[in-house]
Motif scaffolding. Structure first.
Motif, PDB file in Angstrom:
ATOM      1  N   GLY A 161       0.845  -1.192   0.000  1.00  0.00           N
ATOM      2  CA  GLY A 161       0.000   0.000   0.000  1.00  0.00           C
ATOM      3  C   GLY A 161       0.881   1.244   0.000  1.00  0.00           C
ATOM      4  N   LYS A 162       0.631   2.141   0.954  1.00  0.00           N
ATOM      5  CA  LYS A 162       1.439   3.359   1.069  1.00  0.00           C
ATOM      6  C   LYS A 162       2.619   3.178   2.012  1.00  0.00           C
ATOM      7  CE  LYS A 162      -2.390   6.545   0.117  1.00  0.00           C
ATOM      8  NZ  LYS A 162      -3.169   7.720   0.622  1.00  0.00           N
ATOM      9  N   SER A 163       2.723   2.015   2.632  1.00  0.00           N
ATOM     10  CA  SER A 163       3.784   1.767   3.596  1.00  0.00           C
ATOM     11  C   SER A 163       4.899   0.932   2.969  1.00  0.00           C
ATOM     12  CB  SER A 163       3.224   1.045   4.820  1.00  0.00           C
ATOM     13  OG  SER A 163       4.234   0.818   5.779  1.00  0.00           O
ATOM     14  N   HIS A 164       6.082   0.978   3.572  1.00  0.00           N
ATOM     15  CA  HIS A 164       7.223   0.184   3.117  1.00  0.00           C
ATOM     16  C   HIS A 164       7.846  -0.517   4.330  1.00  0.00           C
ATOM     17  CE1 HIS A 164       6.733   2.646  -0.459  1.00  0.00           C
ATOM     18  NE2 HIS A 164       7.574   1.837  -1.104  1.00  0.00           N
ATOM     19  N   PRO A 165       7.228  -1.596   4.824  1.00  0.00           N
ATOM     20  CA  PRO A 165       7.799  -2.306   5.978  1.00  0.00           C
ATOM     21  C   PRO A 165       9.167  -2.913   5.644  1.00  0.00           C
ATOM     22  CG  PRO A 165       5.993  -3.550   5.014  1.00  0.00           C
ATOM     23  CD  PRO A 165       5.978  -2.220   4.360  1.00  0.00           C
ATOM     24  N   LEU A 166       9.997  -3.022   6.678  1.00  0.00           N
ATOM     25  CA  LEU A 166      11.341  -3.556   6.530  1.00  0.00           C
ATOM     26  C   LEU A 166      11.397  -4.986   7.062  1.00  0.00           C
ATOM     27  CD1 LEU A 166      14.471  -3.310   6.114  1.00  0.00           C
ATOM     28  CD2 LEU A 166      14.552  -2.430   8.474  1.00  0.00           C
ATOM     29  N   ILE A 167      11.922  -5.899   6.244  1.00  0.00           N
ATOM     30  CA  ILE A 167      12.244  -7.256   6.674  1.00  0.00           C
ATOM     31  C   ILE A 167      13.761  -7.373   6.631  1.00  0.00           C
ATOM     32  CG2 ILE A 167      11.994  -9.714   6.199  1.00  0.00           C
ATOM     33  CD1 ILE A 167       9.335  -9.108   4.872  1.00  0.00           C
ATOM     34  N   GLU A 168      14.361  -7.777   7.746  1.00  0.00           N
ATOM     35  CA  GLU A 168      15.821  -7.761   7.819  1.00  0.00           C
ATOM     36  C   GLU A 168      16.340  -8.948   8.612  1.00  0.00           C
ATOM     37  OE1 GLU A 168      19.054  -4.252   8.382  1.00  0.00           O
ATOM     38  OE2 GLU A 168      17.624  -4.473  10.035  1.00  0.00           O
ATOM     39  N   VAL A 169      17.492  -9.444   8.188  1.00  0.00           N
ATOM     40  CA  VAL A 169      18.231 -10.474   8.916  1.00  0.00           C
ATOM     41  C   VAL A 169      19.551  -9.856   9.345  1.00  0.00           C
ATOM     42  CG1 VAL A 169      19.324 -12.737   8.809  1.00  0.00           C
ATOM     43  CG2 VAL A 169      17.167 -12.335   7.606  1.00  0.00           C
ATOM     44  N   GLU A 170      19.886  -9.999  10.624  1.00  0.00           N
ATOM     45  CA  GLU A 170      21.095  -9.371  11.153  1.00  0.00           C
ATOM     46  C   GLU A 170      21.836 -10.355  12.055  1.00  0.00           C
ATOM     47  OE1 GLU A 170      21.939  -4.934  12.617  1.00  0.00           O
ATOM     48  OE2 GLU A 170      20.669  -6.045  14.016  1.00  0.00           O
ATOM     49  N   ARG A 171      23.150 -10.356  11.922  1.00  0.00           N
ATOM     50  CA  ARG A 171      23.984 -11.159  12.804  1.00  0.00           C
ATOM     51  C   ARG A 171      24.743 -10.235  13.740  1.00  0.00           C
ATOM     52  NH1 ARG A 171      29.337 -14.880  11.544  1.00  0.00           N
ATOM     53  NH2 ARG A 171      29.439 -15.861  13.590  1.00  0.00           N
ATOM     54  N   MET A 172      24.781 -10.612  15.030  1.00  0.00           N
ATOM     55  CA  MET A 172      25.485  -9.821  16.039  1.00  0.00           C
ATOM     56  C   MET A 172      26.573 -10.677  16.672  1.00  0.00           C
ATOM     57  SD  MET A 172      22.016  -8.236  17.645  1.00  0.00           S
ATOM     58  CE  MET A 172      21.122  -9.705  17.125  1.00  0.00           C
ATOM     59  N   GLY A 173      27.781 -10.156  16.723  1.00  0.00           N
ATOM     60  CA  GLY A 173      28.895 -10.867  17.328  1.00  0.00           C
ATOM     61  C   GLY A 173      29.458 -10.106  18.510  1.00  0.00           C
ATOM     62  N   PHE A 174      29.876 -10.827  19.552  1.00  0.00           N
ATOM     63  CA  PHE A 174      30.347 -10.161  20.765  1.00  0.00           C
ATOM     64  C   PHE A 174      31.218 -11.118  21.565  1.00  0.00           C
ATOM     65  CE2 PHE A 174      26.018 -11.692  20.981  1.00  0.00           C
ATOM     66  CZ  PHE A 174      26.046 -12.611  22.020  1.00  0.00           C
ATOM     67  N   SER A 175      31.887 -10.579  22.562  1.00  0.00           N
ATOM     68  CA  SER A 175      32.728 -11.378  23.456  1.00  0.00           C
ATOM     69  C   SER A 175      32.190 -11.267  24.879  1.00  0.00           C
ATOM     70  CB  SER A 175      34.180 -10.904  23.421  1.00  0.00           C
ATOM     71  OG  SER A 175      34.746 -11.112  22.142  1.00  0.00           O
ATOM     72  N   LEU A 176      32.163 -12.384  25.587  1.00  0.00           N
ATOM     73  CA  LEU A 176      31.732 -12.416  26.977  1.00  0.00           C
ATOM     74  C   LEU A 176      32.943 -12.685  27.865  1.00  0.00           C
ATOM     75  CD1 LEU A 176      28.499 -14.602  26.628  1.00  0.00           C
ATOM     76  CD2 LEU A 176      28.690 -12.099  26.597  1.00  0.00           C
ATOM     77  N   GLN A 177      33.097 -11.877  28.905  1.00  0.00           N
ATOM     78  CA  GLN A 177      34.215 -12.055  29.825  1.00  0.00           C
ATOM     79  C   GLN A 177      33.865 -13.073  30.918  1.00  0.00           C
ATOM     80  OE1 GLN A 177      35.594  -8.305  31.405  1.00  0.00           O
ATOM     81  NE2 GLN A 177      36.942  -7.987  29.653  1.00  0.00           N
ATOM     82  N   PHE A 178      34.835 -13.898  31.251  1.00  0.00           N
ATOM     83  CA  PHE A 178      34.626 -14.876  32.305  1.00  0.00           C
ATOM     84  C   PHE A 178      35.959 -15.182  32.989  1.00  0.00           C
ATOM     85  CE2 PHE A 178      35.949 -17.385  28.706  1.00  0.00           C
ATOM     86  CZ  PHE A 178      36.738 -18.388  29.251  1.00  0.00           C
ATOM     87  N   SER A 179      35.858 -15.779  34.151  1.00  0.00           N
ATOM     88  CA  SER A 179      37.029 -16.292  34.869  1.00  0.00           C
ATOM     89  C   SER A 179      36.808 -17.772  35.134  1.00  0.00           C
ATOM     90  CB  SER A 179      37.233 -15.554  36.199  1.00  0.00           C
ATOM     91  OG  SER A 179      37.498 -14.186  35.990  1.00  0.00           O
ATOM     92  N   GLU A 180      37.884 -18.531  35.172  1.00  0.00           N
ATOM     93  CA  GLU A 180      37.801 -19.937  35.544  1.00  0.00           C
ATOM     94  C   GLU A 180      38.137 -20.067  37.028  1.00  0.00           C
ATOM     95  OE1 GLU A 180      40.226 -22.280  32.955  1.00  0.00           O
ATOM     96  OE2 GLU A 180      38.625 -22.443  31.454  1.00  0.00           O
ATOM     97  N   VAL A 181      37.186 -20.602  37.770  1.00  0.00           N
ATOM     98  CA  VAL A 181      37.359 -20.763  39.219  1.00  0.00           C
ATOM     99  C   VAL A 181      37.559 -22.250  39.512  1.00  0.00           C
ATOM    100  CG1 VAL A 181      36.327 -20.435  41.494  1.00  0.00           C
ATOM    101  CG2 VAL A 181      35.936 -18.740  39.682  1.00  0.00           C
TER     102      VAL A 181
END
Length: 216
Positions: A161-181
Protein backbone atom coordinates in the motif's frame (compact mmCIF):
# COMPACT_ATOMS: atom_id res chain seq x y z
CA UNK A 1 14.75 55.03 12.35
CA UNK A 2 11.65 53.59 10.70
CA UNK A 3 13.70 52.44 7.71
CA UNK A 4 16.17 50.73 10.06
CA UNK A 5 13.39 49.01 11.97
CA UNK A 6 11.78 47.89 8.72
CA UNK A 7 15.10 46.49 7.47
CA UNK A 8 15.60 44.63 10.75
CA UNK A 9 12.09 43.19 10.50
CA UNK A 10 12.66 42.02 6.92
CA UNK A 11 15.97 40.41 7.86
CA UNK A 12 14.35 38.69 10.83
CA UNK A 13 11.50 37.33 8.72
CA UNK A 14 13.96 36.14 6.07
CA UNK A 15 16.10 34.37 8.69
CA UNK A 16 13.00 32.76 10.24
CA UNK A 17 11.85 31.59 6.83
CA UNK A 18 15.26 30.06 6.10
CA UNK A 19 15.33 28.29 9.49
CA UNK A 20 11.84 26.93 8.87
CA UNK A 21 12.90 25.65 5.44
CA UNK A 22 15.96 23.96 6.97
CA UNK A 23 13.79 22.41 9.69
CA UNK A 24 11.43 20.99 7.07
CA UNK A 25 14.39 19.70 5.05
CA UNK A 26 15.74 17.89 8.12
CA UNK A 27 12.31 16.54 9.01
CA UNK A 28 11.89 15.15 5.48
CA UNK A 29 15.09 13.15 5.97
CA UNK A 30 13.99 11.58 9.26
CA UNK A 31 12.38 8.17 9.47
CA UNK A 32 10.89 6.44 12.50
CA UNK A 33 9.78 2.83 12.54
CA UNK A 34 8.82 0.19 15.09
CA UNK A 35 8.31 -3.54 15.12
CA UNK A 36 9.33 -6.97 16.43
CA UNK A 37 12.35 -9.22 16.04
CA UNK A 38 12.97 -12.92 16.62
CA UNK A 39 16.30 -13.74 18.30
CA UNK A 40 17.97 -17.05 17.52
CA UNK A 41 21.16 -18.90 18.52
CA UNK A 42 21.23 -17.02 21.81
CA UNK A 43 24.22 -18.07 23.98
CA UNK A 44 23.45 -20.46 26.85
CA UNK A 45 25.18 -18.03 29.22
CA UNK A 46 22.29 -15.58 28.78
CA UNK A 47 20.04 -17.92 30.79
CA UNK A 48 20.46 -18.93 34.42
CA UNK A 49 19.47 -22.50 33.51
CA UNK A 50 21.24 -23.33 30.22
CA UNK A 51 19.04 -25.56 28.09
CA UNK A 52 20.59 -24.94 24.66
CA UNK A 53 18.94 -23.45 21.57
CA UNK A 54 17.67 -20.40 23.40
CA UNK A 55 15.51 -17.91 21.53
CA UNK A 56 13.73 -14.67 22.34
CA UNK A 57 11.62 -11.77 21.07
CA UNK A 58 12.38 -8.06 20.90
CA UNK A 59 10.20 -4.98 20.67
CA UNK A 60 12.15 -2.41 18.67
CA UNK A 61 12.04 1.23 17.58
CA UNK A 62 14.43 2.92 15.17
CA UNK A 63 15.27 6.50 14.22
CA UNK A 64 17.01 7.10 10.89
CA UNK A 65 18.47 10.11 9.10
CA UNK A 66 19.07 10.10 5.34
CA UNK A 67 22.53 11.51 4.68
CA UNK A 68 21.92 11.00 0.96
CA UNK A 69 19.62 8.99 -1.27
CA UNK A 70 21.74 5.87 -0.69
CA UNK A 71 23.23 6.43 2.80
CA UNK A 72 21.27 6.28 6.07
CA UNK A 73 22.47 6.48 9.66
CA UNK A 74 20.19 4.76 12.16
CA UNK A 75 19.89 4.29 15.90
CA UNK A 76 17.59 1.72 17.47
CA UNK A 77 16.43 0.61 20.89
CA UNK A 78 15.27 -2.94 21.60
CA UNK A 79 13.68 -4.50 24.67
CA UNK A 80 14.38 -8.23 24.49
CA UNK A 81 13.04 -11.17 26.48
CA UNK A 82 14.32 -14.74 26.26
CA UNK A 83 12.30 -17.94 26.50
CA UNK A 84 12.17 -18.95 30.18
CA UNK A 85 14.19 -22.05 31.02
CA UNK A 86 12.14 -25.23 31.39
CA UNK A 87 14.95 -27.68 32.15
CA UNK A 88 16.63 -28.61 35.41
CA UNK A 89 20.11 -27.24 36.01
CA UNK A 90 22.60 -30.07 36.36
CA UNK A 91 24.92 -29.40 39.27
CA UNK A 92 28.14 -31.43 39.26
CA UNK A 93 28.54 -33.53 42.44
CA UNK A 94 30.95 -32.16 45.02
CA UNK A 95 34.06 -34.38 45.10
CA UNK A 96 35.43 -35.65 48.43
CA UNK A 97 38.95 -35.34 47.08
CA UNK A 98 39.97 -33.59 43.89
CA UNK A 99 39.18 -30.39 42.05
CA UNK A 100 36.39 -28.86 40.00
CA UNK A 101 36.76 -26.00 37.49
CA UNK A 102 33.85 -23.86 36.36
CA UNK A 103 33.42 -20.70 34.30
CA UNK A 104 32.05 -17.67 36.11
CA UNK A 105 30.59 -14.85 34.02
CA UNK A 106 29.55 -11.34 35.08
CA UNK A 107 26.69 -11.00 37.57
CA UNK A 108 24.31 -9.51 34.99
CA UNK A 109 24.90 -12.07 32.24
CA UNK A 110 21.54 -13.78 32.87
CA UNK A 111 19.53 -10.51 33.03
CA UNK A 112 16.16 -11.12 31.39
CA UNK A 113 14.58 -9.07 29.88
CA UNK A 114 17.38 -6.76 28.75
CA UNK A 115 17.97 -3.64 26.63
CA UNK A 116 20.06 -3.33 23.48
CA UNK A 117 21.00 -0.17 21.58
CA UNK A 118 22.49 -0.21 18.08
CA UNK A 119 23.94 2.46 15.79
CA UNK A 120 24.09 1.48 12.12
CA UNK A 121 25.43 2.76 8.83
CA UNK A 122 22.99 1.67 6.13
CA UNK A 123 23.65 1.55 2.38
CA UNK A 124 20.65 1.53 0.01
CA UNK A 125 22.14 0.98 -3.48
CA UNK A 126 18.78 0.96 -5.27
CA UNK A 127 16.83 3.36 -3.07
CA UNK A 128 14.56 4.54 -5.88
CA UNK A 129 13.13 1.11 -6.70
CA UNK A 130 9.80 -0.03 -5.27
CA UNK A 131 11.41 -2.86 -3.29
CA UNK A 132 14.49 -1.24 -1.76
CA UNK A 133 17.29 -3.58 -0.55
CA UNK A 134 19.71 -2.42 2.12
CA UNK A 135 22.92 -3.57 3.82
CA UNK A 136 24.13 -2.35 7.20
CA UNK A 137 27.03 -2.51 9.62
CA UNK A 138 26.67 -1.40 13.21
CA UNK A 139 27.96 -1.19 16.74
CA UNK A 140 25.79 -1.78 19.79
CA UNK A 141 25.57 -2.53 23.49
CA UNK A 142 23.77 -5.28 25.41
CA UNK A 143 22.90 -3.36 28.56
CA UNK A 144 22.99 -5.34 31.78
CA UNK A 145 25.00 -8.11 30.14
CA UNK A 146 28.10 -5.94 29.87
CA UNK A 147 28.86 -6.69 26.23
CA UNK A 148 29.52 -4.55 23.15
CA UNK A 149 28.66 -6.11 19.79
CA UNK A 150 29.15 -5.59 16.07
CA UNK A 151 26.38 -6.27 13.59
CA UNK A 152 25.99 -7.01 9.89
CA UNK A 153 22.55 -6.98 8.33
CA UNK A 154 20.73 -7.37 5.03
CA UNK A 155 17.16 -6.22 4.55
CA UNK A 156 14.44 -5.30 2.11
CA UNK A 157 11.73 -2.65 2.25
CA UNK A 158 8.66 -4.01 0.51
CA UNK A 159 5.87 -1.71 -0.74
CA UNK A 160 2.57 -2.62 0.91
CA UNK A 161 0.00 0.00 0.00
CA UNK A 162 1.44 3.36 1.07
CA UNK A 163 3.78 1.77 3.60
CA UNK A 164 7.22 0.18 3.12
CA UNK A 165 7.80 -2.31 5.98
CA UNK A 166 11.34 -3.56 6.53
CA UNK A 167 12.24 -7.26 6.67
CA UNK A 168 15.82 -7.76 7.82
CA UNK A 169 18.23 -10.47 8.92
CA UNK A 170 21.10 -9.37 11.15
CA UNK A 171 23.98 -11.16 12.80
CA UNK A 172 25.49 -9.82 16.04
CA UNK A 173 28.89 -10.87 17.33
CA UNK A 174 30.35 -10.16 20.77
CA UNK A 175 32.73 -11.38 23.46
CA UNK A 176 31.73 -12.42 26.98
CA UNK A 177 34.22 -12.06 29.83
CA UNK A 178 34.63 -14.88 32.30
CA UNK A 179 37.03 -16.29 34.87
CA UNK A 180 37.80 -19.94 35.54
CA UNK A 181 37.36 -20.76 39.22
CA UNK A 182 39.03 -23.97 40.40
CA UNK A 183 37.98 -25.36 43.77
CA UNK A 184 40.12 -28.05 45.45
CA UNK A 185 38.70 -30.49 48.04
CA UNK A 186 40.47 -32.78 50.47
CA UNK A 187 38.57 -35.04 52.85
CA UNK A 188 35.32 -33.34 51.82
CA UNK A 189 36.56 -29.87 52.75
CA UNK A 190 37.58 -26.99 50.52
CA UNK A 191 41.32 -26.43 50.86
CA UNK A 192 41.95 -23.99 47.98
CA UNK A 193 40.13 -21.75 45.51
CA UNK A 194 41.97 -20.37 42.50
CA UNK A 195 40.52 -17.72 40.17
CA UNK A 196 42.08 -17.15 36.77
CA UNK A 197 42.54 -13.73 35.10
CA UNK A 198 39.65 -12.50 32.94
CA UNK A 199 39.28 -14.31 29.61
CA UNK A 200 36.96 -13.82 26.62
CA UNK A 201 34.54 -16.15 24.91
CA UNK A 202 33.35 -15.25 21.39
CA UNK A 203 29.61 -15.63 20.74
CA UNK A 204 27.01 -14.55 18.19
CA UNK A 205 23.26 -14.55 17.68
CA UNK A 206 20.79 -13.76 14.91
CA UNK A 207 17.85 -11.40 14.64
CA UNK A 208 15.05 -11.59 12.09
CA UNK A 209 12.99 -8.41 12.28
CA UNK A 210 9.92 -6.77 10.86
CA UNK A 211 9.62 -3.00 11.30
CA UNK A 212 6.87 -0.73 10.01
CA UNK A 213 7.39 2.99 9.30
CA UNK A 214 5.43 5.29 11.61
CA UNK A 215 6.97 8.57 10.36
CA UNK A 216 8.82 9.63 7.24
Amino acid sequence: MRVRNLSFLILSLTAASELEAQAFAIRDRLTVDAGLAFLGSVPDEFESKPCGSLFGLSAEAGLGFEVSSVVLVESSLAVSALRPATCDLDTPPTPTDGSLTRRVFSDGIATNPFLATTHRLVIKPWAQTDASPRASVGLGRLWGKGAWFWSVGFGLRIPVGKSHPLIEVERMGFSLQFSEVTTVWSGGEVVAVDTSPKMKQSESMWAIRLRIPVFG
